[in-house]
Motif scaffolding. Structure first.
Motif, mmCIF file in Angstrom:
data_model
loop_
_atom_site.group_PDB
_atom_site.id
_atom_site.type_symbol
_atom_site.label_atom_id
_atom_site.label_comp_id
_atom_site.label_asym_id
_atom_site.label_seq_id
_atom_site.Cartn_x
_atom_site.Cartn_y
_atom_site.Cartn_z
ATOM 1 N N SER A 92 133.112 74.264 -60.795
ATOM 2 C CA SER A 92 132.247 74.390 -62.445
ATOM 3 C C SER A 92 131.025 74.014 -62.098
ATOM 4 O O SER A 92 130.628 73.380 -61.224
ATOM 5 C CB SER A 92 133.290 73.433 -63.761
ATOM 6 O OG SER A 92 133.481 72.290 -63.469
ATOM 7 N N ILE A 93 130.769 73.713 -62.488
ATOM 8 C CA ILE A 93 128.833 73.775 -63.058
ATOM 9 C C ILE A 93 128.516 72.785 -63.858
ATOM 10 O O ILE A 93 128.406 73.687 -65.523
ATOM 11 C CB ILE A 93 127.881 74.271 -62.643
ATOM 12 C CG1 ILE A 93 128.041 75.461 -61.116
ATOM 13 C CG2 ILE A 93 126.290 73.466 -63.053
ATOM 14 C CD1 ILE A 93 127.231 76.570 -61.163
ATOM 15 N N LEU A 94 128.116 71.965 -64.248
ATOM 16 C CA LEU A 94 127.280 71.181 -65.406
ATOM 17 C C LEU A 94 126.231 70.427 -64.758
ATOM 18 O O LEU A 94 125.907 69.384 -63.767
ATOM 19 C CB LEU A 94 127.990 70.405 -65.289
ATOM 20 C CG LEU A 94 128.146 68.790 -66.475
ATOM 21 C CD1 LEU A 94 128.171 69.832 -67.759
ATOM 22 C CD2 LEU A 94 128.967 68.090 -66.665
ATOM 23 N N PRO A 95 125.069 71.005 -65.073
ATOM 24 C CA PRO A 95 123.461 70.509 -65.343
ATOM 25 C C PRO A 95 123.598 68.956 -65.216
ATOM 26 O O PRO A 95 123.829 68.329 -66.228
ATOM 27 C CB PRO A 95 122.774 71.266 -65.157
ATOM 28 C CG PRO A 95 123.177 72.426 -65.292
ATOM 29 C CD PRO A 95 125.021 71.898 -65.608
ATOM 30 N N SER A 96 123.474 67.857 -63.954
ATOM 31 C CA SER A 96 123.282 66.936 -64.673
ATOM 32 C C SER A 96 121.608 66.477 -65.091
ATOM 33 O O SER A 96 122.125 64.826 -65.434
ATOM 34 C CB SER A 96 123.358 66.076 -63.004
ATOM 35 O OG SER A 96 122.083 66.291 -62.073
ATOM 36 N N ASN A 97 120.690 66.946 -65.367
ATOM 37 C CA ASN A 97 119.652 67.026 -65.453
ATOM 38 C C ASN A 97 118.986 68.089 -67.446
ATOM 39 O O ASN A 97 118.051 68.156 -67.396
ATOM 40 C CB ASN A 97 118.466 67.330 -65.014
ATOM 41 C CG ASN A 97 118.388 68.839 -64.574
ATOM 42 O OD1 ASN A 97 119.094 69.719 -64.076
ATOM 43 N ND2 ASN A 97 117.101 69.248 -63.721
ATOM 44 N N LEU A 98 120.661 68.304 -67.504
ATOM 45 C CA LEU A 98 120.406 68.966 -68.705
ATOM 46 C C LEU A 98 120.060 68.205 -69.776
ATOM 47 O O LEU A 98 120.271 67.292 -69.857
ATOM 48 C CB LEU A 98 122.115 69.832 -69.653
ATOM 49 C CG LEU A 98 121.663 70.460 -70.207
ATOM 50 C CD1 LEU A 98 120.826 71.710 -70.999
ATOM 51 C CD2 LEU A 98 123.414 70.779 -71.393
ATOM 52 N N PRO A 99 118.942 68.268 -70.325
ATOM 53 C CA PRO A 99 118.048 67.533 -71.988
ATOM 54 C C PRO A 99 118.870 67.440 -72.351
ATOM 55 O O PRO A 99 120.515 68.552 -72.807
ATOM 56 C CB PRO A 99 117.116 68.312 -72.419
ATOM 57 C CG PRO A 99 117.033 69.286 -70.970
ATOM 58 C CD PRO A 99 117.991 69.825 -70.478
ATOM 59 N N VAL A 100 119.383 66.039 -73.273
ATOM 60 C CA VAL A 100 120.272 65.526 -74.136
ATOM 61 C C VAL A 100 120.785 66.163 -75.757
ATOM 62 O O VAL A 100 121.223 66.689 -76.567
ATOM 63 C CB VAL A 100 120.824 64.402 -74.369
ATOM 64 C CG1 VAL A 100 120.789 63.454 -73.312
ATOM 65 C CG2 VAL A 100 119.064 63.919 -75.397
ATOM 66 N N ASP A 101 119.382 67.280 -75.585
ATOM 67 C CA ASP A 101 119.507 67.775 -76.875
ATOM 68 C C ASP A 101 119.217 69.225 -76.711
ATOM 69 O O ASP A 101 119.428 70.203 -77.814
ATOM 70 C CB ASP A 101 118.147 67.238 -77.751
ATOM 71 C CG ASP A 101 115.927 67.894 -76.889
ATOM 72 O OD1 ASP A 101 117.103 68.184 -75.483
ATOM 73 O OD2 ASP A 101 115.981 68.021 -77.542
ATOM 74 N N HIS A 102 119.415 69.588 -75.713
ATOM 75 C CA HIS A 102 120.003 71.325 -75.276
ATOM 76 C C HIS A 102 121.320 71.511 -75.154
ATOM 77 O O HIS A 102 122.133 70.582 -74.481
ATOM 78 C CB HIS A 102 119.030 71.507 -73.795
ATOM 79 C CG HIS A 102 117.700 71.974 -74.341
ATOM 80 N ND1 HIS A 102 117.180 70.811 -74.887
ATOM 81 C CD2 HIS A 102 117.024 73.000 -75.093
ATOM 82 C CE1 HIS A 102 115.556 70.937 -74.845
ATOM 83 N NE2 HIS A 102 115.734 72.715 -74.876
ATOM 84 N N ARG A 103 122.004 72.506 -74.667
ATOM 85 C CA ARG A 103 123.458 72.853 -74.465
ATOM 86 C C ARG A 103 123.222 74.559 -73.910
ATOM 87 O O ARG A 103 122.536 74.895 -73.719
ATOM 88 C CB ARG A 103 123.979 73.316 -75.598
ATOM 89 C CG ARG A 103 124.261 71.984 -76.514
ATOM 90 C CD ARG A 103 125.284 72.780 -78.052
ATOM 91 N NE ARG A 103 126.240 73.262 -77.837
ATOM 92 C CZ ARG A 103 127.370 73.486 -78.759
ATOM 93 N NH1 ARG A 103 127.200 73.894 -79.775
ATOM 94 N NH2 ARG A 103 128.420 74.669 -78.170
ATOM 95 N N ILE A 104 124.286 74.538 -73.287
ATOM 96 C CA ILE A 104 124.616 76.071 -72.289
ATOM 97 C C ILE A 104 125.219 76.868 -73.185
ATOM 98 O O ILE A 104 126.190 76.400 -73.299
ATOM 99 C CB ILE A 104 125.078 75.513 -70.942
ATOM 100 C CG1 ILE A 104 124.069 74.768 -69.686
ATOM 101 C CG2 ILE A 104 125.395 76.737 -69.949
ATOM 102 C CD1 ILE A 104 124.411 74.633 -68.584
ATOM 103 N N ARG A 105 125.250 77.933 -73.876
ATOM 104 C CA ARG A 105 125.627 78.510 -75.071
ATOM 105 C C ARG A 105 125.456 80.011 -74.124
ATOM 106 O O ARG A 105 126.250 80.516 -74.276
ATOM 107 C CB ARG A 105 124.364 78.793 -76.209
ATOM 108 C CG ARG A 105 124.162 77.166 -76.394
ATOM 109 C CD ARG A 105 123.989 77.836 -77.907
ATOM 110 N NE ARG A 105 123.204 76.663 -78.269
ATOM 111 C CZ ARG A 105 123.720 75.757 -79.742
ATOM 112 N NH1 ARG A 105 124.469 76.354 -79.985
ATOM 113 N NH2 ARG A 105 123.086 74.223 -80.051
#
Length: 186
Positions: free
Chosen positions: A137-150
């Motif tokens: 699995s991939i969980l981007p560590s730099n995904l902005p906190v106000d965003h999601r991966i949909r």
């Protein structure tokens, strides 16, 4: 089957096309009557994608009581189910296929929180297409906190994995689990 207009029986759904891809046939042929209860479908379609000469689709139980989906591969020419399994892919909102590495990428989107509700889950699960098993699995560590991966999309010509939120697309570095570029769609 669930449509934007409501629930339809197998007989009713044969009276109209659901889309140019004729999901009515794919979802009608070879699904047992056990998949229906109270005249309603037991599953509803989440993410799906083309893979070679087939469609791989994630079907969620309408009760949505756990994080498992029914992952089904349907032959496009015969409309027969080739194989299926249950995997913990959460909401499985979107699926894409990497032809070169023979992998499916699945955007989890949501997870059941134990009390019947759900909460965001930003993981992208990697499923081996041949074995239909989760391999990473991939969980981007730099995904902005106000965003999601949909959603997810794999560009097979450019060999690039994209993920999406409502107004943004992200270029994903799979190996380092990072977003390398954000493309605002506004």
């Amino acid at each position: 089957f669930l449509t934007p207009e409501g629930y339809y029986t197998k007989e009713e759904i044969d009276l109209f096309p659901l889309s140019k891809f004729e999901f009515k046939n794919i979802l009608n042929v070879n699904f047992d009557i056990d998949d229906l209860y109270d005249g309603r479908p037991h599953y509803y379609l989440q993410g799906w994608c083309y893979c070679n000469d087939s469609i791989v689709m994630a079907l969620r139980d309408v009760a949505y009581y756990d994080n498992y989906v029914r992952l089904v591969e349907v032959d496009l020419s015969t409309q027969n189910i080739l194989r299926e399994t249950y995997l913990e892919l959460h909401h499985a909102n979107s699926i894409t296929y990497n032809k070169k590495d023979n992998k499916l990428y699945v955007a989890a989107c949501n997870t059941i929180n134990g009390s019947g509700g759900n909460k965001p889950k930003n993981d992208i699960f990697i499923v081996d297409y041949t074995s239909f098993t989760i391999i990473d699995s991939i969980l981007p560590s730099n995904l902005p906190v106000d965003h999601r991966i949909r959603s997810v999309c794999y560009d097979n010509e450019e060999d690039v994995l994209y993920a999406g939120d409502i107004y943004d697309m992200f270029v994903i570095d799979e190996e380092n689990e990072l977003i390398t570029e954000t493309i605002n769609l506004n």
